[in-house]
Design a protein around this motif. Structure first.
Motif, short mmCIF file in Angstrom:
data_model
loop_
_atom_site.label_atom_id
_atom_site.label_comp_id
_atom_site.label_asym_id
_atom_site.label_seq_id
_atom_site.Cartn_x
_atom_site.Cartn_y
_atom_site.Cartn_z
N SER A 187 0.88 -1.16 0.00
CA SER A 187 0.00 0.00 0.00
C SER A 187 0.92 1.21 0.00
O SER A 187 2.04 1.15 0.51
CB SER A 187 -0.89 0.02 1.24
OG SER A 187 -1.73 -1.10 1.27
N PHE A 188 0.45 2.32 -0.55
CA PHE A 188 1.31 3.50 -0.68
C PHE A 188 0.48 4.76 -0.49
O PHE A 188 -0.63 4.88 -1.01
CB PHE A 188 1.95 3.51 -2.07
CG PHE A 188 2.83 4.69 -2.32
CD1 PHE A 188 4.12 4.75 -1.80
CD2 PHE A 188 2.37 5.76 -3.06
CE1 PHE A 188 4.93 5.85 -2.02
CE2 PHE A 188 3.18 6.88 -3.28
CZ PHE A 188 4.46 6.92 -2.76
N PHE A 189 1.06 5.71 0.24
CA PHE A 189 0.46 7.03 0.43
C PHE A 189 1.54 8.08 0.23
O PHE A 189 2.67 7.91 0.67
CB PHE A 189 -0.11 7.17 1.85
CG PHE A 189 -0.46 8.60 2.19
CD1 PHE A 189 -1.69 9.11 1.84
CD2 PHE A 189 0.45 9.43 2.81
CE1 PHE A 189 -2.00 10.44 2.12
CE2 PHE A 189 0.16 10.75 3.09
CZ PHE A 189 -1.07 11.26 2.74
N ALA A 190 1.17 9.17 -0.41
CA ALA A 190 2.04 10.35 -0.49
C ALA A 190 1.15 11.58 -0.45
O ALA A 190 0.11 11.63 -1.11
CB ALA A 190 2.86 10.34 -1.78
N GLY A 191 1.55 12.57 0.34
CA GLY A 191 0.77 13.81 0.38
C GLY A 191 1.00 14.63 1.63
O GLY A 191 1.81 14.30 2.49
N TRP A 192 0.26 15.73 1.72
CA TRP A 192 0.36 16.67 2.83
C TRP A 192 -0.25 16.08 4.10
O TRP A 192 -1.32 15.50 4.06
CB TRP A 192 -0.37 17.96 2.49
CG TRP A 192 0.30 18.80 1.45
CD1 TRP A 192 -0.05 18.93 0.14
CD2 TRP A 192 1.44 19.64 1.65
NE1 TRP A 192 0.82 19.79 -0.49
CE2 TRP A 192 1.73 20.25 0.40
CE3 TRP A 192 2.25 19.93 2.74
CZ2 TRP A 192 2.80 21.12 0.23
CZ3 TRP A 192 3.31 20.81 2.57
CH2 TRP A 192 3.58 21.40 1.33
N ARG A 193 0.45 16.28 5.22
CA ARG A 193 -0.03 15.87 6.53
C ARG A 193 0.47 16.85 7.58
O ARG A 193 1.46 17.56 7.38
CB ARG A 193 0.44 14.45 6.89
CG ARG A 193 -0.32 13.37 6.13
CD ARG A 193 -1.78 13.39 6.57
NE ARG A 193 -2.68 12.62 5.79
CZ ARG A 193 -3.52 13.11 4.87
NH1 ARG A 193 -3.50 14.37 4.53
NH2 ARG A 193 -4.39 12.33 4.28
N SER A 194 -0.19 16.87 8.75
CA SER A 194 0.20 17.73 9.85
C SER A 194 1.62 17.36 10.30
O SER A 194 1.94 16.19 10.45
CB SER A 194 -0.78 17.57 11.00
OG SER A 194 -0.37 18.32 12.12
N ASP A 195 2.46 18.36 10.54
CA ASP A 195 3.83 18.12 10.98
C ASP A 195 3.82 17.60 12.42
O ASP A 195 3.34 18.27 13.32
CB ASP A 195 4.64 19.41 10.88
CG ASP A 195 6.14 19.18 11.03
OD1 ASP A 195 6.55 18.20 11.67
OD2 ASP A 195 6.90 19.99 10.48
N PRO A 196 4.37 16.38 12.66
CA PRO A 196 4.35 15.82 14.01
C PRO A 196 5.44 16.38 14.93
O PRO A 196 5.47 16.08 16.12
CB PRO A 196 4.59 14.32 13.76
CG PRO A 196 5.41 14.30 12.53
CD PRO A 196 4.92 15.45 11.68
N PHE A 197 6.34 17.20 14.39
CA PHE A 197 7.48 17.69 15.14
C PHE A 197 7.07 18.83 16.07
O PHE A 197 6.24 19.67 15.72
CB PHE A 197 8.53 18.18 14.15
CG PHE A 197 9.88 18.47 14.75
CD1 PHE A 197 10.64 17.46 15.31
CD2 PHE A 197 10.39 19.75 14.71
CE1 PHE A 197 11.90 17.72 15.84
CE2 PHE A 197 11.65 20.02 15.25
CZ PHE A 197 12.40 19.00 15.81
N PHE A 198 7.64 18.88 17.29
CA PHE A 198 7.44 19.99 18.22
C PHE A 198 8.79 20.63 18.48
O PHE A 198 9.75 19.95 18.81
CB PHE A 198 6.86 19.50 19.56
CG PHE A 198 6.83 20.61 20.59
CD1 PHE A 198 5.71 21.39 20.73
CD2 PHE A 198 7.93 20.88 21.38
CE1 PHE A 198 5.68 22.42 21.66
CE2 PHE A 198 7.92 21.91 22.31
CZ PHE A 198 6.79 22.68 22.45
#
Length: 193
Positions: free
Chosen positions: A136-147
């Protein structure tokens, strides 16, 4: 691993945010330990220097995004997943995922077995996942998990408690694959072509 912003004055590689490798995650798929989930985050949506939004185009077409895996602990890549992206046209982009094994995996290039072709890149909140055999494959914009309190760090470590990344995004590349046997070490590589 996390590495937001590179080089002097927090500039992007070659001045292109799409070439900035920010995070790498590798873990067993919840509920199915026979599969691994690999996540490469790139392209922060906002830069620090200058402090402004980056391009809306998610991935660079002149780059090969690679996840390299050492399955036997000898510090030499045994498997590589290579992703190339189509030109960004009409607000859309697609990806091709290839798998390479053996000596060729340790090098760079555009070769390998095509696993998934023309996978749509997610431009909004909907996750567009493409299936291809055992993958399965996903590519795209997501919320940045870094703090991180970026402005505090830049102000002689006088931290403010503000999370610079709270409302920022990154572009994620996520192949779900069969679990590799033995101890696995992961690294991410970006090659300009």
């Amino acid at each position: 691993m996390s590495h937001h912003y590179s080089g002097p004055d927090y500039g992007f590689p070659h001045g292109d945010a799409r070439l900035d490798l920010t995070d790498l995650y590798a873990f067993p798929k919840p509920g199915d330990a026979s599969k691994s989930i690999l996540i490469m985050n790139v392209h922060p949506s906002v830069g620090v220097n200058p402090p402004e939004p980056t391009t809306d185009e998610p991935f660079a077409t002149n780059a090969i995004y690679e996840l390299k895996i050492d399955t036997d602990g000898d510090l030499v890549t045994d498997i590589a997943y290579r992703v190339r992206f189509s030109p960004f046209e009409g607000g859309a982009q697609t990806a091709t995922l290839r798998r390479v094994e053996g000596a060729e995996a340790a090098g760079t290039g555009d070769g390998g077995e095509t696993i998934i072709k023309a996978a749509p890149v997610s431009m909004g909140p909907e996750s567009r996942v493409t299936q291809g055999g055992d993958y399965s494959f996903f590519a795209g914009w997501r919320s940045d998990p870094f703090f991180f309190d970026t402005m505090g760090a830049l102000n002689n470590f006088q931290f403010t408690g503000d999370d610079f990344f709270a409302e920022k995004d990154v572009c994620s590349i996520v192949p779900y694959a069969r679990m590799m046997s033995g101890e696995a070490r992961f690294r991410m590589v970006l090659t300009m072509v």
